[in-house]
Enzyme design. Structure first.
Site, PDB file in Angstrom:
ATOM      1  N   GLU A 118      -3.326 188.676  10.489  1.00  0.00           N
ATOM      2  CA  GLU A 118      -3.879 189.073   9.189  1.00  0.00           C
ATOM      3  C   GLU A 118      -3.153 188.336   8.050  1.00  0.00           C
ATOM      4  O   GLU A 118      -1.923 188.265   8.047  1.00  0.00           O
ATOM      5  CB  GLU A 118      -3.709 190.585   9.031  1.00  0.00           C
ATOM      6  CG  GLU A 118      -4.324 191.174   7.769  1.00  0.00           C
ATOM      7  CD  GLU A 118      -4.108 192.702   7.697  1.00  0.00           C
ATOM      8  OE1 GLU A 118      -3.283 193.223   8.470  1.00  0.00           O
ATOM      9  OE2 GLU A 118      -4.786 193.352   6.875  1.00  0.00           O
ATOM     10  N   CYS A 160      -6.626 194.931  11.478  1.00  0.00           N
ATOM     11  CA  CYS A 160      -5.524 195.901  11.337  1.00  0.00           C
ATOM     12  C   CYS A 160      -5.970 197.371  11.261  1.00  0.00           C
ATOM     13  O   CYS A 160      -6.288 197.954  12.280  1.00  0.00           O
ATOM     14  CB  CYS A 160      -4.660 195.523  10.138  1.00  0.00           C
ATOM     15  SG  CYS A 160      -2.989 196.234  10.214  1.00  0.00           S
ATOM     16  N   LYS A 219     -12.820 193.258   5.904  1.00  0.00           N
ATOM     17  CA  LYS A 219     -12.183 194.482   6.411  1.00  0.00           C
ATOM     18  C   LYS A 219     -12.856 195.737   5.855  1.00  0.00           C
ATOM     19  O   LYS A 219     -12.941 195.915   4.632  1.00  0.00           O
ATOM     20  CB  LYS A 219     -10.698 194.454   6.028  1.00  0.00           C
ATOM     21  CG  LYS A 219      -9.846 195.545   6.650  1.00  0.00           C
ATOM     22  CD  LYS A 219      -8.350 195.263   6.327  1.00  0.00           C
ATOM     23  CE  LYS A 219      -7.408 196.285   6.902  1.00  0.00           C
ATOM     24  NZ  LYS A 219      -5.990 195.901   6.660  1.00  0.00           N
TER      25      LYS A 219
END
Lengths: 295, 295
Positions: free
Chosen positions: A45, A155, A118
């Protein structure tokens, strides 16, 4: 049944404030992964920057780049040169006042195959992501590459079984989670082991519940920002469709190159055919925020 | 914040073809659990019968009982005598040609507080449950007892993150999974360890993803039915809201009595507030059987 083996490269690195240096070092690692046979290489990330979300600082928005900015362009050239797929997470500037925690999937011709922004954004002490990143609007859709159908997430997404399930139901074969997670100094002694173990457990559970490969790529090293300090715990890993960890890195810089036999997805789902038995007639409540309904 | 500790009793036993003997032995274990302080006692799936689903035999439907049949009535009397909650899984006859894999939650006055009919029904070699049990129509709703809000599920349900999530979103504090799972002889050497580990991992992941207690109660012993043989693996366990296994049985008969501090739910969810960040606007695909949509 034909056998299809994908070689997955996971680049686990430490990041400094030298953005160019991070980029150059990562390119070297991608080349090494390709030399070792990887056809899909996954970066961590925000791979070319320190994890800047420990504090809120409007000046940091200067670091964001568009989809065709320097970071993606460099990796695109490299993907084409090596004829591999590269998953490139970066800090995206989409418009004035609108940034995302984004990744692009670059094909072996260097062309962008998909963009994932995300979807689940954390906002915990030292992870102030809601300040920097608007929640993604890309949804959960796999991307077909010459080397397999990939489901990309980032994540915090890894704590949400919904995201993994949606990608598996859309026929993904491998879930990929570029990540930046670590220990806060004050918590490590008491909670550190449990946090790391919980993190690994979630990836394994996504693999098991969906009969799918799962890989996570985390950063390492200690990063300081103002008075804050995070120790990124590494442990990048690959789980097979039975939830077995078939490769796992340590807590320093490391390159993993891991063969994934996609045929095991078929094998696993014949043993445990969970998709057959889902009660889609009774899952409506998953679209609610909460329900106090009791019986 | 007030501290609320629940003492959970898990009765892990072997079953014989002597139904009366199974019932009497289980009652003794429930009494022992209450003596040791348990206020909620959980029995294993179909606790008073051998696991009869290894083969398909229409005569076995004779064993099914109504909600107010002998098995539930016996346990109801016991719950009242001991002033505890007892979770009683049994083979339910609901009507001619309509049976379920059911459990009832009995309150400390012996009254039935709720009924759960297993929603996800397996049909794997030696687990021919679709022959015996109609899929439940009870949905996923917790039940409030004097000792906590319980989410009840049964065995195969444990592979479905949807079920755990729905109960957590409906404010359950502890998920309870009466279970009958074991090794098939021919597979054990190759797959046994991975199967057991995957099973434990799923419970831990439900606890982590939802910040909730999770308990599973499995049977033990080898049972034969015709040419089939299953070795039930035990390992009944309790996970705290961080996914740590705080109690685990072995592979023989055992009674676990485990304190669960419900305050840890609040603590865990402040650290990792996943409910805050769920993307309910993007979860619609969870209500589909499958989607071939790709991008």
């Amino acid at each position: 049944m034909s056998r299809q083996v994908v070689s997955l490269g996971l680049v686990q690195r430490a990041c400094s404030s030298d953005r160019k240096g991070n980029l150059v070092g990562t390119c070297e690692a991608v080349r090494e992964a390709a030399r070792r046979g990887a056809t899909i290489v996954v970066l961590q990330e925000l791979f070319d920057l320190p994890y800047f979300c420990q504090a809120r600082d409007p000046a940091i928005f200067d670091l964001a780049q568009p989809l065709d900015g320097a970071t993606v362009s460099t990796m695109s050239t490299l993907a084409k040169e090596l004829s591999i797929v590269v998953i490139v997470p970066f800090f995206e500037r989409r418009a004035s006042g609108l940034c995302h925690n984004t990744l692009v999937v670059l094909g072996p011709d260097g062309v962008r195959l998909s963009t994932y922004r995300k979807m689940h954004i954390p906002d915990d002490p030292q992870y102030s992501e809601k300040f920097y990143f608007a929640p993604g609007d890309s949804g959960f859709r796999p991307v077909t590459t010459p080397f397999g159908r990939l489901g990309t997430l980032i994540c915090w997404d890894q704590w949400f079984p919904e995201a993994a399930r949606l990608l598996a139901l859309a026929n993904a074969q491998i879930l990929l989670y570029p990540t930046a997670i670590g220990w806060i100094e004050a918590e490590k002694a008491q909670l550190g082991d449990a946090q790391l173990d919980a993190w690994k457990t979630m990836h394994r559970a996504h693999a098991i519940a969906n009969g799918i490969y799962v890989a996570a790529v985390n950063r390492v090293g200690i990063e300081e920002q103002g008075d804050s300090k995070l120790e990124f715990w590494g442990h990048s890993l690959v789980c097979d469709p039975a939830g077995r960890i078939i490769a796992e890195a340590g807590e320093s810089e490391q390159l993993l190159v891991v063969d994934c036999d996609l045929e095991l997805i078929e094998v696993q789902r014949r043993w445990w055919p969970f998709f057959r038995d889902r009660r889609i007639d009774a899952y409506g409540g998953l679209l609610d925020r909460f329900s106090s309904g009791e019986k």
